[in-house]
Design a protein around this motif. Structure first.
Motif, short mmCIF file in Angstrom:
data_model
loop_
_atom_site.label_atom_id
_atom_site.label_comp_id
_atom_site.label_asym_id
_atom_site.label_seq_id
_atom_site.Cartn_x
_atom_site.Cartn_y
_atom_site.Cartn_z
N THR A 196 0.81 -1.22 0.00
CA THR A 196 0.00 0.00 0.00
C THR A 196 0.85 1.27 0.00
OG1 THR A 196 -0.20 -0.03 2.41
CG2 THR A 196 -1.95 -1.12 1.15
N HIS B 198 0.06 4.39 -2.58
CA HIS B 198 -0.23 5.77 -2.17
C HIS B 198 0.85 6.73 -2.68
CE1 HIS B 198 -2.58 8.70 -0.10
NE2 HIS B 198 -1.46 9.23 0.36
N ARG C 145 -5.02 -3.84 -10.41
CA ARG C 145 -4.26 -2.89 -9.59
C ARG C 145 -4.01 -1.60 -10.37
NH1 ARG C 145 -3.34 -0.93 -4.67
NH2 ARG C 145 -1.18 -0.52 -4.20
#
Length: 174
Positions: free
Chosen positions: A41, A45, A71
């Protein structure tokens, strides 16, 4: 905190490999043939933050896995090329599509199939577990491992070098 690399200053497009960069390189295959990959993650981000600064994102990968396509869609990656065996030709196509030159591109890879593009971009980056030939040619090697924040480290480095990191972090620090 962040190592500045002036080669990151002109970057307008970050190009990435997937396996061994956005993932740890392992591919899990179920009995039905479905590929399962693990993404971090922090990387996701970081890519979104970098994209908000105006840097475009691209993936050129040799495999064509539905999990990667999912994704890519979730992250809003600007350019996605899957099942590519000639990454150099795809890179040239990408330059035509974006109107950018090679010096405005960064590439992060891990294996010798990435070298034809890495040798042409303005800023080439490797993960620590990369093949020795890739490590030898990289302008920068991340401290973070593949699939464990290496791409986030690169995103932060680009933003820091371009002077956009503080603004990108501001919404989280107030």
């Amino acid at each position: 905190m962040y190592q500045t690399n002036q080669l990151a200053t002109p970057v307008k497009l970050l190009i990435m490999d997937v396996d061994g960069v956005l993932t740890d390189g392992r591919i899990f295959i179920t009995a039905s043939g479905e590929e399962i990959k693990s993404f971090h993650t922090l990387d996701g981000h970081g890519l979104k933050m970098l994209q908000k600064t105006g840097v475009k994102l691209a993936i050129i990968t040799g495999r064509d896995a539905p999990s990667v396509a999912h994704r890519v869609k979730g992250l809003g990656i600007d350019y996605y090329f899957a099942g590519i065996h000639n990454k150099q030709q795809t890179f040239l196509t990408l330059l035509e599509q974006t109107g950018l030159n090679a010096k405005q591109c960064a590439y992060i890879g891990d294996d010798v199939v990435d070298l034809p593009v890495m040798n042409r971009v303005g800023f080439c980056v490797a993960v620590p577990q990369a093949h020795p030939e890739v490590l030898k040619r990289a302008h920068y090697v991340t401290q973070a491992a593949a699939g464990a924040g290496a791409v986030r480290e690169l995103c932060d480095l680009i933003m820091h070098t371009q002077g956009t990191l503080d603004k990108a972090l501001a919404e989280y620090l107030s």
